[in-house]
Design an enzyme around this catalytic site. Structure first.
Site, short mmCIF file in Angstrom:
data_model
loop_
_atom_site.label_atom_id
_atom_site.label_comp_id
_atom_site.label_asym_id
_atom_site.label_seq_id
_atom_site.Cartn_x
_atom_site.Cartn_y
_atom_site.Cartn_z
N SER A 177 0.73 -0.54 0.13
CA SER A 177 0.20 -0.02 -0.10
C SER A 177 0.77 1.45 -0.28
CB SER A 177 -0.95 -0.44 1.23
OG SER A 177 -1.33 0.90 1.27
N TYR A 190 -1.56 -0.87 10.97
CA TYR A 190 -2.40 -0.71 9.05
C TYR A 190 -0.81 -0.58 8.39
CZ TYR A 190 -4.39 -1.37 3.51
OH TYR A 190 -4.14 -1.42 2.83
#
Ligand SMILES: NC(=O)c1ccc[n+]([C@@H]2O[C@H](COP(=O)([O-])OP(=O)(O)OC[C@H]3O[C@@H](n4cnc5c(N)ncnc54)[C@H](O)[C@@H]3O)[C@@H](O)[C@H]2O)c1
Length: 309
Positions: A177, A190
């Site tokens: 990401s 995350y």
């Protein structure tokens, strides 16, 4: 004296080879890229039951690959199974697998090896997000983020990489990401899990390079927000530079990168420039850019999914 001669020779060889690789990259940047044929390749996609995983499955189905679909969500995975069959996959196999459970990953991986064969393209895509500030995030949710977003990559690599090495043929795809490139408030667990997945993929690539396992390719994908529902409610203040990506566009770019055996894919392209700036700008200037792009408020409207994974 002999040491100097040796080290100067080494330096000239290094400079010559470096110049060659730079020229090669410049020439190939101008030419239409060759794409590898993935018909008949066994492609395993984790998190295939929705979003990006489903779209990737359909892209490979249209190219005649044999698909192995994993998801903890049986219903979603079966839907993808039907769609992939309709889209022309050579064969499709769906397995319910909770990738956060090491023993389950190993058990289902063994089943895949027996029932389908050696996986040649492994796409670690399954992911979850808690979207809470660090101190508000319960320990078990943080552990779950790591189990799904990072540790599952360890177990799938362990399960499928040995056959890739034995066949000198394979491709490891890590869906990380933009949060695996830069820390973001409200996404500490995350981000940490995505940085870890990136680091693992890059390190394993270097290992295969050093061990001369030239047939093993790696692609690491770092997208900004994609409209799949995972980051529902999140915003961008600068849609021209940092647009929220359409899932179909993201899936197409990922498949293109895999077929061209590209190592890194950041989306949108502006992320490459941001990473370049991050590498040398003073911290205060970098924070001003973050503030200007409203990154610090991107998670303010985040809507947590009600469904428990
Ligand atoms: N959507 C975004 O904005 C965005 C941005 C950057 C990176 N990503 C990454 O892209 C990947 C795909 O995300 P998406 O946007 O398609 O989200 P999504 O929620 O639509 O898909 C994630 C899939 O993973 C599955 N999954 C979750 N936990 C699992 C587990 N324990 N075992 C097996 N499967 C599990 C879910 O059931 C779901 O089908 C994720 O790794 C995500 O972190 C997404």
């Amino acid at each position: 004296m002999s040491f100097n001669l040796q080290s100067s020779k080494k330096l000239f060889i290094f400079l010559g080879k470096s110049l060659f690789t730079l020229l090669e990259a410049m020439i190939f940047a101008l030419l239409p890229k060759q794409q590898k044929n993935v018909a008949g390749e066994i492609v395993l996609i984790t998190g295939a039951g929705s979003g990006l995983g489903r779209l990737l499955a359909l892209q490979f189905a249209g190219r005649g690959s044999v698909l192995v679909l994993w998801d903890v969500n049986k219903e979603g995975n079966e839907e993808t199974y039907k769609m992939a069959q309709e889209a022309g996959a050579a064969r499709v196999h769906a397995y319910t697998c909770d990738c956060s459970q090491k023993e389950e990953v190993y058990r289902v991986a063994d089943q895949v090896k027996k029932e389908v064969g050696d996986v040649s393209i492994l796409i670690n895509n399954a992911g979850i997000v808690t979207g809470k500030n660090f101190l508000d995030c319960p320990d078990e949710l943080m552990e779950k983020s790591f189990d799904v977003n990072f540790k599952a990559h360890l177990w799938t690599y362990k399960a499928f990489l040995p056959a890739m090495i034995a066949n000198d043929h394979g491709h490891l795809v890590c869906i990380s990401s933009s949060a695996g490139l830069v820390g973001v408030n409200g996404l500490a667990d995350y981000c940490a899990s995505k940085f870890a997945a990136f680091g693992l993929a890059e390190s394993v690539f270097v290992e295969t390079f050093v061990q001369n396992q030239k047939g093993i390719k790696t692609t690491i994908v770092c997208p900004f927000f994609i409209k799949t529902g995972m980051f529902e409610g999140c915003t961008t203040a600068c849609p021209s530079l940092l647009p929220i990506l359409e899932p179909e566009y993201a899936a197409e770019k990922i498949v293109e990168a895999i077929l061209q055996e590209k190592m890194y894919l950041y989306m949108p392209k502006f992320l490459y420039f941001l990473m370049f700036l991050k590498s040398f700008l003073p911290l205060k200037t970098a924070l001003l850019i973050g503030d200007y792009l409203d990154i610090f408020h991107a998670m303010d409207g985040f809507l947590e999914r009600k469904k428990k994974l």
